[in-house]
Design a protein around this motif. Structure first.
Motif, PDB file in Angstrom:
ATOM      1  N   VAL A 343     -13.403  66.748  12.678  1.00 28.44           N
ATOM      2  CA  VAL A 343     -14.143  65.722  11.937  1.00 28.44           C
ATOM      3  C   VAL A 343     -13.117  65.005  11.075  1.00 28.44           C
ATOM      4  O   VAL A 343     -12.233  65.649  10.496  1.00 28.44           O
ATOM      5  N   LYS A 345     -12.666  62.433   7.727  1.00 29.42           N
ATOM      6  CA  LYS A 345     -13.395  61.824   6.617  1.00 29.42           C
ATOM      7  C   LYS A 345     -12.538  60.700   6.049  1.00 29.42           C
ATOM      8  O   LYS A 345     -11.422  60.935   5.590  1.00 29.42           O
ATOM      9  N   GLN A 346     -13.083  59.470   6.184  1.00 28.57           N
ATOM     10  CA  GLN A 346     -12.426  58.287   5.631  1.00 28.57           C
ATOM     11  C   GLN A 346     -13.373  57.761   4.557  1.00 28.57           C
ATOM     12  O   GLN A 346     -14.578  57.651   4.801  1.00 28.57           O
ATOM     13  N   THR A 347     -12.910  57.477   3.383  1.00 29.17           N
ATOM     14  CA  THR A 347     -13.756  57.177   2.217  1.00 29.17           C
ATOM     15  C   THR A 347     -14.865  58.239   2.144  1.00 29.17           C
ATOM     16  O   THR A 347     -14.567  59.430   2.133  1.00 29.17           O
ATOM     17  N   SER A 348     -16.136  57.825   2.143  1.00 32.98           N
ATOM     18  CA  SER A 348     -17.214  58.823   2.079  1.00 32.98           C
ATOM     19  C   SER A 348     -17.847  59.034   3.451  1.00 32.98           C
ATOM     20  O   SER A 348     -18.949  59.537   3.572  1.00 32.98           O
ATOM     21  N   ALA A 350     -17.881  60.559   7.232  1.00 30.34           N
ATOM     22  CA  ALA A 350     -17.384  61.607   8.125  1.00 30.34           C
ATOM     23  C   ALA A 350     -17.780  61.297   9.568  1.00 30.34           C
ATOM     24  O   ALA A 350     -18.939  60.981   9.841  1.00 30.34           O
ATOM     25  N   LEU A 401      -6.798  53.100   0.612  1.00 27.88           N
ATOM     26  CA  LEU A 401      -8.054  53.852   0.533  1.00 27.88           C
ATOM     27  C   LEU A 401      -8.939  53.689   1.761  1.00 27.88           C
ATOM     28  O   LEU A 401      -9.642  54.624   2.141  1.00 27.88           O
ATOM     29  N   SER A 404      -6.866  55.433   5.066  1.00 28.80           N
ATOM     30  CA  SER A 404      -6.482  56.846   5.080  1.00 28.80           C
ATOM     31  C   SER A 404      -7.681  57.712   5.449  1.00 28.80           C
ATOM     32  O   SER A 404      -8.828  57.313   5.268  1.00 28.80           O
ATOM     33  N   PHE A 405      -7.390  58.889   5.981  1.00 25.76           N
ATOM     34  CA  PHE A 405      -8.470  59.847   6.244  1.00 25.76           C
ATOM     35  C   PHE A 405      -7.908  61.260   6.195  1.00 25.76           C
ATOM     36  O   PHE A 405      -6.707  61.463   6.279  1.00 25.76           O
ATOM     37  N   ILE A 406      -8.808  62.207   6.020  1.00 29.71           N
ATOM     38  CA  ILE A 406      -8.404  63.603   6.158  1.00 29.71           C
ATOM     39  C   ILE A 406      -9.003  64.143   7.445  1.00 29.71           C
ATOM     40  O   ILE A 406     -10.024  63.644   7.920  1.00 29.71           O
ATOM     41  N   GLY A 419      -4.190  61.592   7.479  1.00 29.13           N
ATOM     42  CA  GLY A 419      -3.991  60.515   8.444  1.00 29.13           C
ATOM     43  C   GLY A 419      -3.847  59.161   7.782  1.00 29.13           C
ATOM     44  O   GLY A 419      -4.514  58.863   6.789  1.00 29.13           O
TER      45      GLY A 419
END
Lengths: 422, 302
Positions: A343, A345-348, A350, A401, A404-406, A419
């Protein structure tokens, strides 16, 4: 009344990341910054002096102050990012103090992700080393706007101008190749105090600013307010009270740009448009709001918006793709492998994602691109992701912002990757 | 200051609001720990801003040791009523029934029972999957290592060597059944920021923070408050004297020291905080034993 602190309501915030290698004088420099700017208190200093003469500052083991975990003090190493705070009458600083060793790359990436500026320390005797290049590469990948290289221990090279110039020139050439936008070099002796907060008298050949002067004058946010308006929606506010039976407000932080009452906005993913009717805050309803404020927006029409969606100005739409390429710093215990599902998550927002390909890995020592079918912890590379639904994004270069993503491992729930969309 | 620049306090405010909204977006059943102190007051004020004009989407939880100052209970009840928040008060009744106190049982055991166990029990009883706390990273060196979202295992314990990386302003709220998260929206605030924000926003705080002549016990370098109903907590030979003083932090009466001060209003407190040479935790007995903050945090303390 203390006049400085009365004015301090006007001061700005600068987020710093500091990256260290073993024995380059980290503790001495942090200690000097904290002590000289009142970032450490007497009792905190006393609690780490342990049986030595408390009156002598030089005797204070500053690593005992900076290494917060018992395991770090036992092993004499910094494992995790520590956050430190200091302030001058001009600015408040949040410093993410990161270990520089290769096995802690993930901690460094963590500390650097929010930074406006980075400080790298170089031992003037050793010059630019492989790890300096590794750190610089990672910091440039994370697009830290300002890179400050402190060339420390100048006292051990007789404050030699030529030595400083050689290191500076080598760094400048390397950073140009890495795409570093703003490189600042400062000669320094943290131990003797030269060019940290005071100029000292031994490097009169250097006419540039001291480290603290650099930190106090850097531009903080760049032109984030001039970028397109991006408003990731965190929550929909529906009080449903007697006074506000039909109120619907969209709550979020402005990732970039500005928004005014009357602006025509589009909701993504639905694509429906409306205009901004009111900008709501606890302190009243301003006509305009800007990044990085947290506000609530009320629109003129009822359109489909929920958590994870993004409001943008209708004439400034972001990219929308179901397949993206991204630079990745892998921070998970288990390696990233092609075809695996995660999964992101970019900003809020998913979204499910699958690794379509590993485009390349970066050899962290030579910085060359090499082939690979997995990315192990602390490795860096570029991957292509297939997404379950379209992602609305800007490139990381344009917007830290929304670019980017996790990466989240759905089995462990851990954050395993950082990422940056290209 | 140009139109599009925020002061550092406003930037901290925006960040804290962002964090609180993420928690409500990611978790099923959050709760806000409310200790009645100045940091709690700021955190609660930020929460009201975050969800305005709606009511707070979570209750407040006060883990009461029974040893708090009478002024704190009075302030708590009046303020919570004024802002219309839901307050839950929980105590470790078992330990209180057994007469737990710092003098006989020692500070570490007393804190462990009344605060840490009281908190863990209350969180479990409420089934909360996220709990906001007002701790700040500048308070203490192990707190400097704390994440904003701090994952706790099913025993509520912290594993500092294995913390989830936190990148940009993206928070990963995914947890397994039984795990929970402690959230620290004031992570990046310093003591100075708290006082300046209280001044700027006019946030009500417990009057004990303001200097006044109070009956105190001088114990070594510490100034301990004297209350008649706690006479059994005095050490042999201790006598109260009137001292002009105030509290920099508020905890339990037997274990919270005051500082000598003439600061009777918020401007004077800000000036005093700016000139302070010693940290606010100095007046908290809990921080000075062999059992460090890191140990207590591992056990589940905030």
């Amino acid at each position: 009344m203390n006049v400085d602190w009365k004015l301090s309501q006007e001061i700005q915030l600068l987020r710093l990341v500091t990256v260290w290698s073993v024995d380059d004088g980290k503790s001495t420099l942090i200690g000097r910054l904290l002590v000289d700017t009142k970032g450490a208190f007497e009792d905190q200093l006393l609690s780490v002096t342990t049986k030595r003469d408390a009156a002598s500052e030089a005797e204070i083991d500053l690593a005992m102050l900076t290494d917060g975990l018992s395991a770090e003090r036992e092993q004499g190493i910094t494992i995790d990012v520590a956050y430190r705070y200091f302030a001058t009458p001009k600015r408040k600083f949040i410093m993410a103090d990161c270990p520089g060793h290769e096995q802690y790359t993930r901690n460094m990436v963590t500390g650097a992700s929010t930074a406006n500026a980075a400080i790298i320390l170089i031992d003037a005797r050793n010059g630019v080393m492989a790890q300096t290049k590794r750190h610089t590469h990672i910091l440039s990948l994370l697009q830290i706007p300002h890179l400050i290289v402190a060339i420390n221990k100048m006292d051990l090279v007789d404050f030699d101008e030529q030595k400083f110039n050689d290191i500076r020139d080598e760094l400048t050439a390397f950073c140009a190749k890495q795409g570093v936008k703003d490189l600042i070099t400062v000669p320094m002796s943290a131990l003797k105090g030269d060019m940290v907060t005071k100029r000292g008298e031994r490097m009169s050949w250097y006419s540039g600013p001291t480290l603290l002067e650099v930190l106090e004058s850097l531009e903080v946010l760049g032109r984030v307010d001039e970028k397109p308006f991006r408003f990731p929606v965190q929550l929909v506010n529906r009080p449903q009270t007697k006074e506000l039976p039909d109120y619907r407000g969209f709550m979020g932080s402005i990732a970039s740009g500005t928004v005014k009452v009357g602006d025509k906005v589009t909701a993504l993913a639905s694509g429906q448009s409306s205009t901004v009717k009111e900008i709501v805050t606890f302190d009243g309803s301003p006509d305009e709001a800007f990044s990085p404020q947290s506000v609530t927006l009320v629109l003129a029409d009822e359109i489909d918006i929920s958590r994870g969606d993004m409001l943008v100005r209708s004439d400034e739409l972001p990219n929308s793709e179901r397949e993206i390429s991204a630079n990745i710093c892998w921070i998970g215990d288990e390696p990233l492998v092609a075809r695996k599902k995660y999964v992101i998550k970019q900003t809020s927002n998913a979204i499910r994602a699958m690794v379509a390909a590993i485009e390349f890995k970066t050899d962290i020592h030579t910085l060359a691109h090499v082939e690979g079918d997995e990315l192990a912890m602390n490795e860096i590379g570029r991957i292509r992701l297939k997404l379950q639904q379209p992602l609305f994004y800007d490139t990381y270069e344009n917007n830290r912002l929304t670019g980017s993503f996790i990466v989240i491992d759905t089995f462990s729930n851990n954050t395993v990757g950082a990422g940056m969309i290209v | 200051m140009s139109a599009h620049k925020l002061t550092q306090l406003k930037m901290l405010e925006a960040e804290s609001i962002h964090i609180m909204r993420e928690v409500v977006g990611e978790f099923r059943n959050p709760v806000m720990l409310y200790s009645v102190g100045k940091d709690s007051s700021v955190m609660l004020h930020l929460a009201r801003k975050a969800f305005y004009p709606a009511a707070l989407p979570f209750p407040l939880l006060h883990v009461d040791t029974g040893y708090k100052f009478p002024e704190m209970y009075e302030f708590r009840d009046a303020y919570v009523k004024e802002i219309g928040a839901e307050l839950i008060v929980r105590k470790n009744d078992d330990a209180i029934a057994k007469g737990m106190n710092p003098k006989e049982f020692g500070v570490a055991r007393c804190c462990g029972a009344l605060k840490t166990q009281g908190l863990l029990d209350a969180l479990e009883e409420g089934g909360y999957d996220a709990a906001f706390g007002g701790a700040r990273r500048d308070e203490e060196r192990s707190r400097a290592k704390e994440r904003v979202f701090s994952i706790r295992d099913e025993f509520g314990q912290w594993d500092p060597k294995n913390q989830r990386p936190e990148l940009w302003n993206i928070y990963n709220g995914r947890i397994h059944e039984g795990e929970s998260v402690r959230v620290f929206p004031l992570s990046n605030w310093t003591e100075m920021d708290i006082w300046m924000y209280i001044r700027e926003e006019n946030i009500p705080i417990v009057p004990l923070y303001y200097a006044k002549k109070r009956p105190m016990i001088e114990r070594g370098a510490m100034l301990i408050p004297y209350y008649k109903h706690l006479e059994d907590q005095l050490h042999a030979g201790e006598e109260p004297t009137d001292v002009m003083c105030r509290f920099r932090t508020l905890g339990c009466m037997p274990c919270t020291g005051a500082v000598r001060s003439d600061a009777t209003n918020i401007d004077e407190i800000v000036a005093e905080a700016a000139a302070a040479k010693r940290s606010e935790r100095e007046t908290r007995i809990i921080d000075h034993g062999a059992n460090t903050m890191e140990d207590k945090k591992k056990e589940g303390y905030f």
